[in-house]
Write an enzyme that holds these catalytic residues in place. Structure first.
Site, mmCIF file in Angstrom:
data_model
loop_
_atom_site.group_PDB
_atom_site.id
_atom_site.type_symbol
_atom_site.label_atom_id
_atom_site.label_comp_id
_atom_site.label_asym_id
_atom_site.label_seq_id
_atom_site.Cartn_x
_atom_site.Cartn_y
_atom_site.Cartn_z
ATOM 1 N N CYS A 138 16.171 111.518 -24.177
ATOM 2 C CA CYS A 138 14.822 113.343 -24.377
ATOM 3 C C CYS A 138 15.136 112.549 -23.055
ATOM 4 O O CYS A 138 14.420 113.352 -22.084
ATOM 5 C CB CYS A 138 13.466 112.399 -25.108
ATOM 6 S SG CYS A 138 13.917 110.192 -24.341
ATOM 7 N N GLU A 166 6.344 107.288 -25.741
ATOM 8 C CA GLU A 166 7.328 108.410 -24.466
ATOM 9 C C GLU A 166 8.489 109.714 -25.694
ATOM 10 O O GLU A 166 8.531 109.660 -26.876
ATOM 11 C CB GLU A 166 8.975 107.246 -24.622
ATOM 12 C CG GLU A 166 10.029 107.959 -23.641
ATOM 13 C CD GLU A 166 11.349 107.510 -23.768
ATOM 14 O OE1 GLU A 166 12.200 107.714 -23.500
ATOM 15 O OE2 GLU A 166 10.654 105.444 -23.883
ATOM 16 N N LYS A 194 9.204 101.303 -37.527
ATOM 17 C CA LYS A 194 10.091 101.490 -38.901
ATOM 18 C C LYS A 194 11.067 102.664 -38.051
ATOM 19 O O LYS A 194 10.575 103.436 -37.116
ATOM 20 C CB LYS A 194 8.735 102.632 -39.416
ATOM 21 C CG LYS A 194 9.563 103.513 -39.684
ATOM 22 C CD LYS A 194 8.537 104.409 -40.356
ATOM 23 C CE LYS A 194 9.065 105.706 -39.689
ATOM 24 N NZ LYS A 194 10.528 106.583 -40.256
ATOM 25 N N GLU A 249 12.164 122.232 -25.390
ATOM 26 C CA GLU A 249 13.489 120.211 -25.693
ATOM 27 C C GLU A 249 14.248 121.442 -26.812
ATOM 28 O O GLU A 249 13.858 121.306 -28.135
ATOM 29 C CB GLU A 249 12.927 119.624 -26.278
ATOM 30 C CG GLU A 249 13.689 117.972 -25.501
ATOM 31 C CD GLU A 249 13.029 116.783 -26.553
ATOM 32 O OE1 GLU A 249 13.407 115.996 -25.506
ATOM 33 O OE2 GLU A 249 11.984 116.699 -27.605
#
Length: 490
Positions: A286, A251, A176, A387
């Protein structure tokens, strides 16, 4: 005059599907605001169909000769290379990152398929000495149907590279893509029909809370991998555990430190601070080194020179070969980035470069934010702790080694870290002490083939990009054979 936009189907069991509910998501070019296509908003019924197709295809795919599987993966890599320019342009218009980056992503995806095709014969078991008349050995066998949920920042690269290990291990896959960037994954599903048997690779599009949730919760999926935010990763762990015991790898996010010592080559460190932040895909990574930690003796000069470098980066059309930084993928992501720029100002950080949208040169219809650098950032502030996933870099000084490692480790994340110094004793000490899964010394952003990538702390579970990833798509089975008619010794 009304322009008809194309409708791109999902790929389930070798067939095209517009979804059971007949609902669609519009794909928008972030550089222009133009709607360029639409694709199905898949739901649980579509996921059920894809999993059923993958389940039916699994026995045949898992039992073919391993070298034939390798040949098929190499053929798929060949097809990707042949269509690399088309795939790159799909990502440019769908994702907003510059063409040279997206073209490289296509080649990386092909290279990962070749890498895992070459590792197939390394999926070996072992034997254990047991004495005369008996044999004990282990097997590595695929899980069955694997689900992979991928993010928006490298749409095609993740679509191609993250199916490589599970397919090589003999699993079938349902993928997906992000609802913001599904076009290149759908094209990959179409191209893969040329070489992969029906049902081996299925592409289901849709929203995370519908199609994504249905994949995570599906009882026939025992192996699941996700790339995305830490918050979503935690939610996936909870949701997956409600239904069945699944092997989950994640991750997740990062707030990664780049530490610069006075003895380093300053010009190289300045280039690295720019590259490591991944401004060329708008900081949407990331692994970005989004916390710049510079020794106090060189801090002021380093920050000033870096600000000038960022001011020289060219924001422009992602389709142009001359563009350094493109458009933010979605309005929601752009709003998030701009809100953190406001946070930086409110927290008293000093704005050195950027900090604004781009409205000149015909870019006002798109979502362009200038590469932004804040200095004198409090290491405990939101700007330094959270983040952003955008082109915002936070710089702060440090006093000595203990101060540098304290600042580097004081966030919830631990994905990557980098240090610049000529003192290799210091560098190795840092590599040992920093809480991160992937560490660079005098370098940034480089992923060496065959090395494990993954994070500590809230940056994830498991490792990818090496043989450990391939093995994680298998289960170990032990077999004990008494073939000599021997009775067990008392």
């Amino acid at each position: 005059m009304t322009t008809t936009i194309p409708t791109l189907p999902m790929h389930i069991g070798g067939e095209d599907s517009v979804g059971s509910a007949g609902r669609f998501i519009e794909a928008e070019n972030p550089a222009t605001g133009e709607v360029i296509a639409q694709f199905p908003a898949g739901n649980a019924d579509d996921v059920d169909a894809a999993v059923a197709a993958a389940r039916d295809a699994f026995p045949g795919w898992s039992r073919i000769d391993p070298m034939q599987r390798a040949r098929i993966l190499n053929q798929l890599a060949d097809i990707i290379v042949e269509n690399a320019d088309e795939l790159a342009h799909l990502d440019v218009t769908d994702n907003g990152s510059p063409i040279r980056e997206m073209r490289n992503d296509a080649f990386v995806g092909a290279a990962q398929l070749r890498y895992y095709a070459g590792l197939i014969l390394q999926l070996r078991g072992h034997t254990v000495p047991t004495g005369q008349g008996r044999l004990n050995y282990s097997l590595r066998q695929p899980w069955g149907v694997v689900a992979r949920i991928i993010p928006f920042n490298h749409p095609f690269m993740f679509a191609a590279s993250k199916i490589a290990a599970p397919l090589a291990a003999g699993n079938t896959v349902v993928i997906k893509p992000s609802e913001f960037t599904s076009l290149s994954a759908l094209r990959l599903g179409e191209l893969a029909k040329e070489v992969l048997p029906d049902g081996v690779f299925n592409v289901v599009t849709g929203y995370g809370h519908e199609a994504g949730d249905a994949l995570v919760a599906h009882p026939d999926i025992r192996r699941l991998a996700f790339i995305g935010s830490a918050a979503t990763g935690r939610a996936i762990l909870r949701r997956a555990a409600e239904v069945s015991v699944k092997h989950v790898t994640l991750e997740l996010g990062g707030k990664n430190p780049l530490v610069v010592y006075p003895d380093s080559d300053i010009d190289i460190a300045l280039d690295a601070a720019t590259r490591g932040m991944n401004f060329t895909w708008q900081g949407q990574s990331c692994g970005s080194t989004s916390r710049l930690i510079v020794h106090k003796d060189i801090y002021a000069e380093f920050v000033d020179r870096l600000g000038a470098k960022l001011d020289d980066l060219t924001s422009g059309s992602p389709a142009s070969e001359d563009t350094d930084t493109g458009a933010i993928v979605s309005q929601a992501q752009m709003d998030k980035v701009l809100s953190y720029i406001d946070v930086g100002r409110d927290e008293g950080a000093r704005l050195v470069a950027g900090g604004s949208c781009v409205s000149a040169d015909g870019l006002d219809a798109g979502r362009f934010v200038r590469p932004t650098l804040f200095a004198d950032v409090d290491p405990a502030s939101r700007l330094a702790q959270e983040e952003i996933f955008g082109p915002v870099l936070a710089a702060m000084p440090f006093e000595d080694y203990d101060d540098a490692i304290r600042i580097a480790n004081m966030v919830e994340y631990g994905l990557t870290a980098s240090i610049f110094t000529r003192d290799l004793d210091l560098a190795h000490r840092f590599a040992h002490d920093v809480e991160a899964g992937y560490v660079w010394v005098n370098d940034v952003s480089r992923h060496t083939p065959g090395t494990a990538f993954g994070g500590f702390k809230n940056s994830g579970l498991g490792r990818e990009e090496d043989i450990e990833e391939l093995e994680s798509y298998t289960q170990s089975k032990n077999v004990h054979v008494n073939f000599g008619g021997q009775r067990r010794s008392e």
